[in-house]
Design an enzyme around this catalytic site. Structure first.
Site, PDB file in Angstrom:
ATOM      1  N   ASN A   1       8.998   5.912   4.545  1.00  0.00           N
ATOM      2  CA  ASN A   1       8.928   7.076   3.637  1.00  0.00           C
ATOM      3  C   ASN A   1       9.871   8.213   4.022  1.00  0.00           C
ATOM      4  O   ASN A   1      10.100   9.134   3.233  1.00  0.00           O
ATOM      5  CB  ASN A   1       7.494   7.607   3.520  1.00  0.00           C
ATOM      6  CG  ASN A   1       6.593   6.736   2.673  1.00  0.00           C
ATOM      7  OD1 ASN A   1       5.380   6.690   2.874  1.00  0.00           O
ATOM      8  ND2 ASN A   1       7.160   6.004   1.720  1.00  0.00           N
TER       9      ASN A   1
ATOM     10  N   ARG B   1      12.710   9.305   1.612  1.00  0.00           N
ATOM     11  CA  ARG B   1      12.485  10.137   0.412  1.00  0.00           C
ATOM     12  C   ARG B   1      13.216  11.475   0.543  1.00  0.00           C
ATOM     13  O   ARG B   1      13.540  11.894   1.660  1.00  0.00           O
ATOM     14  CB  ARG B   1      10.993  10.368   0.235  1.00  0.00           C
ATOM     15  CG  ARG B   1      10.292   9.068  -0.070  1.00  0.00           C
ATOM     16  CD  ARG B   1       8.868   9.271  -0.464  1.00  0.00           C
ATOM     17  NE  ARG B   1       8.330   7.975  -0.837  1.00  0.00           N
ATOM     18  CZ  ARG B   1       7.364   7.773  -1.712  1.00  0.00           C
ATOM     19  NH1 ARG B   1       6.805   8.795  -2.302  1.00  0.00           N
ATOM     20  NH2 ARG B   1       6.956   6.555  -1.990  1.00  0.00           N
TER      21      ARG B   1
ATOM     22  N   SER C   1       3.820  -3.895   1.677  1.00  0.00           N
ATOM     23  CA  SER C   1       4.656  -2.763   2.110  1.00  0.00           C
ATOM     24  C   SER C   1       4.462  -2.407   3.583  1.00  0.00           C
ATOM     25  O   SER C   1       4.256  -1.240   3.927  1.00  0.00           O
ATOM     26  CB  SER C   1       4.389  -1.537   1.225  1.00  0.00           C
ATOM     27  OG  SER C   1       4.708  -1.816  -0.107  1.00  0.00           O
TER      28      SER C   1
ATOM     29  N   ASP D   1      -1.132   4.359  -3.724  1.00  0.00           N
ATOM     30  CA  ASP D   1       0.133   4.329  -4.465  1.00  0.00           C
ATOM     31  C   ASP D   1      -0.014   4.891  -5.879  1.00  0.00           C
ATOM     32  O   ASP D   1      -1.093   4.834  -6.463  1.00  0.00           O
ATOM     33  CB  ASP D   1       0.628   2.871  -4.522  1.00  0.00           C
ATOM     34  CG  ASP D   1       2.110   2.795  -4.820  1.00  0.00           C
ATOM     35  OD1 ASP D   1       2.789   3.838  -4.816  1.00  0.00           O
ATOM     36  OD2 ASP D   1       2.594   1.672  -5.072  1.00  0.00           O
ATOM     37  N   GLY D   2       1.089   5.404  -6.404  1.00  0.00           N
ATOM     38  CA  GLY D   2       1.126   5.811  -7.814  1.00  0.00           C
ATOM     39  C   GLY D   2       1.042   7.312  -8.038  1.00  0.00           C
ATOM     40  O   GLY D   2       0.942   7.756  -9.188  1.00  0.00           O
TER      41      GLY D   2
ATOM     42  N   ARG E   1      -4.929  -1.806  -3.361  1.00  0.00           N
ATOM     43  CA  ARG E   1      -3.669  -1.155  -3.742  1.00  0.00           C
ATOM     44  C   ARG E   1      -3.700  -0.815  -5.226  1.00  0.00           C
ATOM     45  O   ARG E   1      -3.583  -1.702  -6.077  1.00  0.00           O
ATOM     46  CB  ARG E   1      -2.453  -2.041  -3.434  1.00  0.00           C
ATOM     47  CG  ARG E   1      -1.163  -1.312  -3.813  1.00  0.00           C
ATOM     48  CD  ARG E   1       0.093  -1.884  -3.208  1.00  0.00           C
ATOM     49  NE  ARG E   1       1.188  -0.935  -3.362  1.00  0.00           N
ATOM     50  CZ  ARG E   1       2.305  -0.938  -2.668  1.00  0.00           C
ATOM     51  NH1 ARG E   1       2.495  -1.862  -1.752  1.00  0.00           N
ATOM     52  NH2 ARG E   1       3.236  -0.032  -2.879  1.00  0.00           N
TER      53      ARG E   1
HETATM   54  C1  FPP Z   1       2.613   6.681  -2.656  1.00  0.00           C
HETATM   55  O1  FPP Z   1       2.779   7.111  -4.008  1.00  0.00           O
HETATM   56  C2  FPP Z   1       2.018   7.754  -1.901  1.00  0.00           C
HETATM   57  C3  FPP Z   1       2.537   8.271  -0.749  1.00  0.00           C
HETATM   58  C4  FPP Z   1       3.767   7.761  -0.123  1.00  0.00           C
HETATM   59  C5  FPP Z   1       1.881   9.385  -0.075  1.00  0.00           C
HETATM   60  C6  FPP Z   1       0.396   9.376  -0.092  1.00  0.00           C
HETATM   61  C7  FPP Z   1      -0.043  10.710   0.294  1.00  0.00           C
HETATM   62  C8  FPP Z   1      -1.121  11.371  -0.198  1.00  0.00           C
HETATM   63  C9  FPP Z   1      -2.092  10.785  -1.123  1.00  0.00           C
HETATM   64  C10 FPP Z   1      -1.369  12.801   0.183  1.00  0.00           C
HETATM   65  C11 FPP Z   1      -1.078  13.238   1.581  1.00  0.00           C
HETATM   66  C12 FPP Z   1      -1.960  12.609   2.564  1.00  0.00           C
HETATM   67  C13 FPP Z   1      -2.908  13.215   3.285  1.00  0.00           C
HETATM   68  C14 FPP Z   1      -3.650  12.420   4.275  1.00  0.00           C
HETATM   69  C15 FPP Z   1      -3.263  14.624   3.139  1.00  0.00           C
HETATM   70  P1  FPP Z   1       4.252   7.252  -4.556  1.00  0.00           P
HETATM   71  O2  FPP Z   1       4.719   8.631  -4.272  1.00  0.00           O
HETATM   72  O3  FPP Z   1       5.108   6.183  -3.968  1.00  0.00           O
HETATM   73  O4  FPP Z   1       4.029   7.037  -6.068  1.00  0.00           O
HETATM   74  P2  FPP Z   1       5.055   6.282  -7.052  1.00  0.00           P
HETATM   75  O5  FPP Z   1       5.209   4.886  -6.543  1.00  0.00           O
HETATM   76  O6  FPP Z   1       4.350   6.350  -8.367  1.00  0.00           O
HETATM   77  O7  FPP Z   1       6.336   7.063  -7.045  1.00  0.00           O
END
Ligand code: FPP
Length: 254
Positions: free
Chosen positions: A81, A84, A209, A33-34, A201
């Site tokens: 997700n 989004r 989640s 996350d993040g 996390r």
């Molecule tokens: C959550 O951060 C992250 C995700 C929903 C996606 C995670 C994906 C990757 C790290 C890259 C793609 C994966 C692979 C396996 C190539 P967020 O977007 O919710 O961050 P925020 O809460 O700060 O908005």
């Protein structure tokens, strides 16, 4: 010395961590996350945050492998997700394909099994094809198992499992009275794998989640304020250090 104390890690006066290699978590699961916040702090588009997140995956897989972790499960795309913006979803799917193509040789050479959990039939075909092919080509490797959780939701997994169990009963393969924890575990996407010992996390959120709801019954949780792109090998060591200094009683008494 009590046996459980022997499983602990120590910290030197200079702050360096000495992990106990006899008590490395077998299975670590991470809610990555993040990425979005990391990008926002730098006035960059969210997709750049996800790209930076992929770099972290690369480093953390290597470190987990080096430490002797046997399974790592990465929450990459949840059943929620899809809410989004389309552009972000599409960028995440592209990143996944790019990651699998670019990293395949290195991961395969390192003996990694590239597995996936979740309903990948709902992903764009370019993703599901690449995931299936990566699994087929690495399934006989004997190193760390990397589970990419994609279109994964703990509740969906339980629903799918219940349906499969109901079908087995209908087909006469299973009796209602034989349903126990083992039967349920063997109908989850993580069939044959140990439950996660440690769930990490980053980014400051303190919730599950919809991640590994069945499997996390006795997992240890570790939270930190660091955003996933900044999560370092040393943060991983801190998480394992904390894990090794907890008493896991599984409902019993030490
Ligand atoms: C959550 O951060 C992250 C995700 C929903 C996606 C995670 C994906 C990757 C790290 C890259 C793609 C994966 C692979 C396996 C190539 P967020 O977007 O919710 O961050 P925020 O809460 O700060 O908005």
């Amino acid at each position: 010395m009590f046996n459980f104390l022997k499983k602990r890690s120590t910290i030197s006066d200079d702050g360096s961590i000495h992990l106990n290699y006899d008590n490395i978590p077998k299975h670590i699961a991470i809610i990555m996350d993040g990425n979005g916040r990391w990008a926002k702090q730098r006035n960059l588009p969210r997709t750049i945050g996800h790209k930076a997140g992929v770099e972290t995956i690369r480093r953390i897989i290597k470190e987990c492998d080096k430490l002797g972790v046997k399974y790592i499960t990465l929450y990459a795309f949840s059943t929620e997700n899809w809410k989004r913006p389309k552009d972000e979803v599409s960028a995440l799917m592209d990143l996944l394909v790019e990651y699998l193509k670019k990293e395949f040789d290195e991961l395969n050479k390192s003996n990694v099994v590239i597995n996936h959990i979740g309903d990948i039939s709902k992903l764009p075909e370019r993703c599901s094809k690449e995931l299936i092919s990566a699994y087929e080509r690495t399934k006989d490797n004997t190193g760390i198992v990397m589970n990419l959780a994609l279109n994964y939701g703990g509740r969906s997994e339980i629903i799918d499992g219940v349906k499969k169990i109901a079908q087995d009963i209908k087909d006469g393969k299973l009796k209602i009275e034989d349903i126990d924890e083992e039967v349920i575990s063997s109908h989850m996407y993580t069939k044959g794998m140990p439950d996660p010992d440690l769930i990490i996390r980053p980014s400051g959120e303190q919730r599950l989640s919809n991640f590994l709801l069945w499997q996390c019954a006795y997992s240890e949780f570790w939270y930190s304020n660091i955003n996933w792109p900044d999560f370092s090998e040393s943060d991983l060591h801190k998480a394992i250090y904390d894990y090794q200094n907890r008493d896991r009683r599984f409902g019993g008494i030490k």
